[in-house]
Scaffold this motif. Sequence first.
Motif, PDB file in Angstrom:
ATOM      1  N   GLN A  79       0.833  -1.206   0.000  1.00 59.23           N
ATOM      2  CA  GLN A  79       0.000   0.000   0.000  1.00 59.23           C
ATOM      3  C   GLN A  79       0.866   1.254   0.000  1.00 59.23           C
ATOM      4  OE1 GLN A  79      -3.549   0.242  -0.135  1.00 59.23           O
ATOM      5  NE2 GLN A  79      -2.903   2.313  -0.655  1.00 59.23           N
ATOM      6  N   ALA A  80       1.938   1.258   0.790  1.00 58.85           N
ATOM      7  CA  ALA A  80       2.828   2.422   0.846  1.00 58.85           C
ATOM      8  C   ALA A  80       3.510   2.641  -0.505  1.00 58.85           C
ATOM      9  CB  ALA A  80       3.861   2.241   1.953  1.00 58.85           C
ATOM     10  N   GLU A  81       3.902   1.561  -1.186  1.00 58.39           N
ATOM     11  CA  GLU A  81       4.509   1.693  -2.514  1.00 58.39           C
ATOM     12  C   GLU A  81       3.498   2.256  -3.510  1.00 58.39           C
ATOM     13  OE1 GLU A  81       7.759  -1.972  -2.288  1.00 58.39           O
ATOM     14  OE2 GLU A  81       5.750  -2.354  -3.090  1.00 58.39           O
ATOM     15  N   LEU A  82       2.272   1.786  -3.416  1.00 53.97           N
ATOM     16  CA  LEU A  82       1.208   2.284  -4.296  1.00 53.97           C
ATOM     17  C   LEU A  82       0.933   3.767  -4.033  1.00 53.97           C
ATOM     18  CD1 LEU A  82      -0.879   1.567  -6.474  1.00 53.97           C
ATOM     19  CD2 LEU A  82      -2.418   0.881  -4.641  1.00 53.97           C
ATOM     20  N   ASP A  83       0.863   4.148  -2.762  1.00 55.11           N
ATOM     21  CA  ASP A  83       0.641   5.558  -2.420  1.00 55.11           C
ATOM     22  C   ASP A  83       1.780   6.433  -2.946  1.00 55.11           C
ATOM     23  OD1 ASP A  83      -1.697   4.848  -1.147  1.00 55.11           O
ATOM     24  OD2 ASP A  83      -0.845   4.936   0.877  1.00 55.11           O
ATOM     25  N   LEU A  84       3.026   5.942  -2.816  1.00 53.74           N
ATOM     26  CA  LEU A  84       4.182   6.690  -3.306  1.00 53.74           C
ATOM     27  C   LEU A  84       4.121   6.820  -4.828  1.00 53.74           C
ATOM     28  CD1 LEU A  84       6.852   8.100  -2.707  1.00 53.74           C
ATOM     29  CD2 LEU A  84       7.968   5.857  -2.795  1.00 53.74           C
ATOM     30  N   GLU A  85       3.723   5.749  -5.502  1.00 54.61           N
ATOM     31  CA  GLU A  85       3.600   5.776  -6.956  1.00 54.61           C
ATOM     32  C   GLU A  85       2.546   6.793  -7.396  1.00 54.61           C
ATOM     33  OE1 GLU A  85       1.669   2.656 -10.008  1.00 54.61           O
ATOM     34  OE2 GLU A  85       3.321   1.845  -8.819  1.00 54.61           O
ATOM     35  N   ARG A  86       1.511   6.955  -6.599  1.00 54.54           N
ATOM     36  CA  ARG A  86       0.419   7.860  -6.953  1.00 54.54           C
ATOM     37  C   ARG A  86       0.723   9.324  -6.665  1.00 54.54           C
ATOM     38  NH1 ARG A  86      -4.529   4.100  -4.669  1.00 54.54           N
ATOM     39  NH2 ARG A  86      -4.639   2.751  -6.472  1.00 54.54           N
ATOM     40  N   THR A  87       1.934   9.649  -6.234  1.00 59.91           N
ATOM     41  CA  THR A  87       2.286  11.047  -6.002  1.00 59.91           C
ATOM     42  C   THR A  87       2.578  11.779  -7.301  1.00 59.91           C
ATOM     43  OG1 THR A  87       4.628  10.514  -5.634  1.00 59.91           O
ATOM     44  CG2 THR A  87       3.194  10.606  -3.685  1.00 59.91           C
ATOM     45  N   ILE A  88       2.705  11.020  -8.377  1.00 61.13           N
ATOM     46  CA  ILE A  88       2.902  11.626  -9.689  1.00 61.13           C
ATOM     47  C   ILE A  88       1.666  11.327 -10.521  1.00 61.13           C
ATOM     48  CG2 ILE A  88       4.271  11.621 -11.792  1.00 61.13           C
ATOM     49  CD1 ILE A  88       6.695  10.918 -10.046  1.00 61.13           C
ATOM     50  N   ILE A  89       0.977  12.379 -10.912  1.00 66.64           N
ATOM     51  CA  ILE A  89      -0.241  12.227 -11.704  1.00 66.64           C
ATOM     52  C   ILE A  89       0.101  12.625 -13.131  1.00 66.64           C
ATOM     53  CG2 ILE A  89      -2.618  12.977 -12.016  1.00 66.64           C
ATOM     54  CD1 ILE A  89      -2.581  13.652  -8.968  1.00 66.64           C
ATOM     55  N   ALA A  90       0.003  11.635 -14.021  1.00 66.46           N
ATOM     56  CA  ALA A  90       0.351  11.856 -15.419  1.00 66.46           C
ATOM     57  C   ALA A  90      -0.892  11.705 -16.281  1.00 66.46           C
ATOM     58  CB  ALA A  90       1.425  10.860 -15.861  1.00 66.46           C
ATOM     59  N   ALA A  91      -0.843  12.341 -17.426  1.00 72.66           N
ATOM     60  CA  ALA A  91      -1.957  12.241 -18.375  1.00 72.66           C
ATOM     61  C   ALA A  91      -2.046  10.812 -18.894  1.00 72.66           C
ATOM     62  CB  ALA A  91      -1.753  13.215 -19.532  1.00 72.66           C
ATOM     63  N   PRO A  92      -3.231  10.192 -18.840  1.00 77.71           N
ATOM     64  CA  PRO A  92      -3.370   8.810 -19.290  1.00 77.71           C
ATOM     65  C   PRO A  92      -3.453   8.668 -20.813  1.00 77.71           C
ATOM     66  CG  PRO A  92      -5.456   9.611 -18.457  1.00 77.71           C
ATOM     67  CD  PRO A  92      -4.450  10.703 -18.225  1.00 77.71           C
TER      68      PRO A  92
END
Length: 185
Positions: A79-92
């Motif tokens: 979960q912590a890795e996923l949360d860290l990954e979600r700190t960058i919001i890129a255009a899909p």
Amino acid sequence: GDVLVEIDQRDYELALQRAEADVALRKKDLEIELAEGRAAREEWAQLNPGEDVPPLVAREPQIAAARGALRSAEAQVTQAELDLERTIIAAPFDGRVTSSTVEAGQVIATNSTSAEIYDTSVLEVPVPIETDDLVWITLPSTSGASGVETPITLATVHIDVGGLRDSVKGQVVRLEGEIDSSTRL
């Protein structure tokens, strides 16, 4: 793939470090429980030869609890890795930003809208047409089945740039059931 918003990662990196430390602690706890269970079984076998070792003596509930705690700690790392990954919001997808509600230094709430973008690979343009001109267009089936689509070319002329003309090829995909009462388009 263009980065739209980047959230400060420090809190998420610390959460990941705490979760990884908890995994190490839970692994040690499991190893201790397994060793104590082995020792208890050996002692039981010496004192009670030929008898089955009771689950409590073999520390089976404690070992199961230690395994569960380890699985929980590993899930926290994920979960912590996923949360860290979600700190960058890129255009899909390839597109253009139409609006942004985020500014530098702002705190963003979970599930809040930070920007709106539209896909530039597909363009849908409503075109008003006079009812008399509808005879020249083959419309898609209104029953939902795919019908023959009429190819079209949308063109614009830029008067201020010496009559420069832009055009886009496409097709009629549906008819909206609206008629403007004043223009009859």
